[in-house]
Design a protein around this motif. Structure first.
Motif, PDB file in Angstrom:
ATOM      1  N   THR A  28       0.833  -1.199   0.000  1.00 41.14           N
ATOM      2  CA  THR A  28       0.000   0.000   0.000  1.00 41.14           C
ATOM      3  C   THR A  28       0.865   1.245   0.000  1.00 41.14           C
ATOM      4  OG1 THR A  28      -0.142  -0.120   2.403  1.00 41.14           O
ATOM      5  CG2 THR A  28      -1.942  -1.107   1.120  1.00 41.14           C
ATOM      6  N   PHE A  29       2.054   1.139  -0.564  1.00 40.65           N
ATOM      7  CA  PHE A  29       3.020   2.239  -0.600  1.00 40.65           C
ATOM      8  C   PHE A  29       2.403   3.524  -1.103  1.00 40.65           C
ATOM      9  CE2 PHE A  29       7.055   4.244  -0.984  1.00 40.65           C
ATOM     10  CZ  PHE A  29       7.092   4.894  -2.201  1.00 40.65           C
ATOM     11  N   SER A  30       1.515   3.428  -2.064  1.00 43.57           N
ATOM     12  CA  SER A  30       0.930   4.630  -2.662  1.00 43.57           C
ATOM     13  C   SER A  30       0.070   5.416  -1.681  1.00 43.57           C
ATOM     14  CB  SER A  30       0.100   4.256  -3.892  1.00 43.57           C
ATOM     15  OG  SER A  30      -0.962   3.398  -3.532  1.00 43.57           O
ATOM     16  N   SER A  31      -0.226   4.848  -0.524  1.00 44.36           N
ATOM     17  CA  SER A  31      -1.015   5.550   0.489  1.00 44.36           C
ATOM     18  C   SER A  31      -0.170   6.472   1.352  1.00 44.36           C
ATOM     19  CB  SER A  31      -1.722   4.543   1.399  1.00 44.36           C
ATOM     20  OG  SER A  31      -2.581   3.706   0.663  1.00 44.36           O
ATOM     21  N   TYR A  32       1.150   6.359   1.236  1.00 41.65           N
ATOM     22  CA  TYR A  32       2.052   7.066   2.137  1.00 41.65           C
ATOM     23  C   TYR A  32       2.668   8.307   1.498  1.00 41.65           C
ATOM     24  CZ  TYR A  32       1.887   2.979   5.154  1.00 41.65           C
ATOM     25  OH  TYR A  32       1.463   1.966   5.984  1.00 41.65           O
ATOM     26  N   THR A  33       2.709   9.376   2.271  1.00 39.58           N
ATOM     27  CA  THR A  33       3.536  10.521   1.931  1.00 39.58           C
ATOM     28  C   THR A  33       4.974  10.176   2.305  1.00 39.58           C
ATOM     29  OG1 THR A  33       1.762  12.122   2.243  1.00 39.58           O
ATOM     30  CG2 THR A  33       4.020  12.917   2.511  1.00 39.58           C
ATOM     31  N   MET A  34       5.896  10.490   1.426  1.00 39.40           N
ATOM     32  CA  MET A  34       7.292  10.112   1.624  1.00 39.40           C
ATOM     33  C   MET A  34       8.189  11.350   1.720  1.00 39.40           C
ATOM     34  SD  MET A  34       7.036   6.863   1.695  1.00 39.40           S
ATOM     35  CE  MET A  34       8.783   6.454   1.727  1.00 39.40           C
ATOM     36  N   ALA A  35       9.311  11.179   2.403  1.00 42.37           N
ATOM     37  CA  ALA A  35      10.238  12.297   2.545  1.00 42.37           C
ATOM     38  C   ALA A  35      11.649  11.781   2.749  1.00 42.37           C
ATOM     39  CB  ALA A  35       9.831  13.178   3.715  1.00 42.37           C
ATOM     40  N   TRP A  36      12.582  12.658   2.506  1.00 49.61           N
ATOM     41  CA  TRP A  36      13.994  12.432   2.832  1.00 49.61           C
ATOM     42  C   TRP A  36      14.406  13.463   3.884  1.00 49.61           C
ATOM     43  CZ3 TRP A  36      16.956   8.414   1.204  1.00 49.61           C
ATOM     44  CH2 TRP A  36      16.489   7.667   0.115  1.00 49.61           C
ATOM     45  N   PHE A  37      15.119  12.972   4.887  1.00 57.29           N
ATOM     46  CA  PHE A  37      15.731  13.806   5.908  1.00 57.29           C
ATOM     47  C   PHE A  37      17.224  13.512   5.906  1.00 57.29           C
ATOM     48  CE2 PHE A  37      12.267  15.610   8.537  1.00 57.29           C
ATOM     49  CZ  PHE A  37      11.182  14.982   7.958  1.00 57.29           C
ATOM     50  N   ALA A  49      13.475  16.851   1.491  1.00 58.18           N
ATOM     51  CA  ALA A  49      12.481  16.903   0.411  1.00 58.18           C
ATOM     52  C   ALA A  49      11.332  15.964   0.738  1.00 58.18           C
ATOM     53  CB  ALA A  49      13.103  16.511  -0.923  1.00 58.18           C
ATOM     54  N   GLY A  50      10.134  16.294   0.239  1.00 56.39           N
ATOM     55  CA  GLY A  50       8.973  15.445   0.460  1.00 56.39           C
ATOM     56  C   GLY A  50       8.130  15.349  -0.795  1.00 56.39           C
ATOM     57  N   ILE A  51       7.342  14.275  -0.878  1.00 57.20           N
ATOM     58  CA  ILE A  51       6.512  14.049  -2.061  1.00 57.20           C
ATOM     59  C   ILE A  51       5.187  13.443  -1.638  1.00 57.20           C
ATOM     60  CG2 ILE A  51       7.552  11.769  -2.493  1.00 57.20           C
ATOM     61  CD1 ILE A  51       7.354  12.469  -5.535  1.00 57.20           C
ATOM     62  N   SER A  52       4.121  13.918  -2.260  1.00 56.99           N
ATOM     63  CA  SER A  52       2.791  13.434  -1.924  1.00 56.99           C
ATOM     64  C   SER A  52       2.591  12.007  -2.429  1.00 56.99           C
ATOM     65  CB  SER A  52       1.736  14.355  -2.546  1.00 56.99           C
ATOM     66  OG  SER A  52       1.852  14.337  -3.963  1.00 56.99           O
ATOM     67  N   TRP A  53       1.483  11.390  -2.006  1.00 59.49           N
ATOM     68  CA  TRP A  53       1.243   9.992  -2.351  1.00 59.49           C
ATOM     69  C   TRP A  53       1.185   9.770  -3.869  1.00 59.49           C
ATOM     70  CZ3 TRP A  53      -3.015   8.604  -5.203  1.00 59.49           C
ATOM     71  CH2 TRP A  53      -4.018   9.559  -5.321  1.00 59.49           C
ATOM     72  N   SER A  54       0.664  10.762  -4.599  1.00 61.10           N
ATOM     73  CA  SER A  54       0.530  10.617  -6.047  1.00 61.10           C
ATOM     74  C   SER A  54       1.777  11.049  -6.794  1.00 61.10           C
ATOM     75  CB  SER A  54      -0.649  11.453  -6.539  1.00 61.10           C
ATOM     76  OG  SER A  54      -0.364  12.831  -6.380  1.00 61.10           O
ATOM     77  N   GLY A  55       2.647  11.755  -6.107  1.00 60.02           N
ATOM     78  CA  GLY A  55       3.813  12.328  -6.776  1.00 60.02           C
ATOM     79  C   GLY A  55       3.535  13.694  -7.372  1.00 60.02           C
ATOM     80  N   ASP A  73       7.980   5.940  -7.528  1.00 61.49           N
ATOM     81  CA  ASP A  73       7.382   4.990  -8.464  1.00 61.49           C
ATOM     82  C   ASP A  73       6.487   4.068  -7.640  1.00 61.49           C
ATOM     83  OD1 ASP A  73       6.705   2.999 -10.234  1.00 61.49           O
ATOM     84  OD2 ASP A  73       8.709   2.753 -11.045  1.00 61.49           O
ATOM     85  N   ASN A  74       5.200   4.325  -7.660  1.00 61.33           N
ATOM     86  CA  ASN A  74       4.283   3.542  -6.830  1.00 61.33           C
ATOM     87  C   ASN A  74       4.147   2.105  -7.318  1.00 61.33           C
ATOM     88  OD1 ASN A  74       3.829   5.661  -5.086  1.00 61.33           O
ATOM     89  ND2 ASN A  74       1.958   6.341  -6.110  1.00 61.33           N
ATOM     90  N   THR A  75       4.449   1.860  -8.578  1.00 60.05           N
ATOM     91  CA  THR A  75       4.368   0.485  -9.084  1.00 60.05           C
ATOM     92  C   THR A  75       5.506  -0.369  -8.536  1.00 60.05           C
ATOM     93  OG1 THR A  75       5.692   0.933 -11.058  1.00 60.05           O
ATOM     94  CG2 THR A  75       3.307   1.315 -11.207  1.00 60.05           C
ATOM     95  N   ARG A  76       6.588   0.277  -8.151  1.00 65.33           N
ATOM     96  CA  ARG A  76       7.754  -0.442  -7.605  1.00 65.33           C
ATOM     97  C   ARG A  76       7.965  -0.163  -6.123  1.00 65.33           C
ATOM     98  NH1 ARG A  76      11.111  -2.262 -11.847  1.00 65.33           N
ATOM     99  NH2 ARG A  76      10.511  -1.431 -13.875  1.00 65.33           N
ATOM    100  N   SER A  77       7.075   0.623  -5.524  1.00 62.66           N
ATOM    101  CA  SER A  77       7.177   0.972  -4.094  1.00 62.66           C
ATOM    102  C   SER A  77       8.538   1.569  -3.760  1.00 62.66           C
ATOM    103  CB  SER A  77       6.893  -0.256  -3.214  1.00 62.66           C
ATOM    104  OG  SER A  77       5.588  -0.743  -3.423  1.00 62.66           O
ATOM    105  N   THR A  78       8.959   2.505  -4.564  1.00 64.64           N
ATOM    106  CA  THR A  78      10.249   3.138  -4.343  1.00 64.64           C
ATOM    107  C   THR A  78      10.120   4.665  -4.404  1.00 64.64           C
ATOM    108  OG1 THR A  78      10.767   2.967  -6.707  1.00 64.64           O
ATOM    109  CG2 THR A  78      11.622   1.230  -5.274  1.00 64.64           C
TER     110      THR A  78
END
Length: 124
Positions: A28-37, A49-55, A73-78
């Motif tokens: 369910t990776f696409s449900s998560y907001t992601m960031a780098w610290f 930097a941060g990126i929304s669930w959709s990119g 890349d939500n298809t690869r959960s990366t």
């Protein structure tokens, strides 16, 4: 629960580039907001930097704006961060982080899941 594993760190000369990657375990990776610290020795962990669930939405710290690019890349959960024009002050351990909520935020405590970190060293 989601496990995050970073890769791509290393030693690079000033002006060089690196691409960090973060692989997530959860389908369910696409449900998560992601960031780098990042965290340098003796300093607090800081948002990069941060990126929304959709990119569709990205946000950067002023210190990296124009030099770093976050993508997912939500298809690869990366999730990735391309780092160009690196400076010695970019030297730090870089962490991937995830939060289930929609908004991209810059506060580390708002992220529930963290990777183990990858070292980036930029020599002058």
């Amino acid at each position: 629960q989601v496990q995050l594993v970073e890769s791509g760190g290393g030693l690079v000369q000033a002006g060089g580039s690196l691409r960090l990657s973060c692989a997530a375990s959860r389908h369910t990776f696409s449900s998560y907001t992601m960031a780098w610290f990042r965290q340098a020795p003796g300093k607090e962990r800081e948002f990069v930097a941060g990126i929304s669930w959709s990119g569709g939405f990205t946000y950067y710290a002023d210190s990296v704006k124009g030099r770093f690019t976050i993508s997912r890349d939500n298809t690869r959960s990366t999730v990735h961060v391309q780092m160009n024009s690196l400076k010695p002050e970019d030297t730090a351990v870089y962490y991937c982080a995830a939060r289930i909520h929609i908004a991209v935020v810059t506060t580390a405590s708002e992220y529930s899941y963290w990777g183990q970190g990858t070292q980036v060293t930029v020599s002058s």
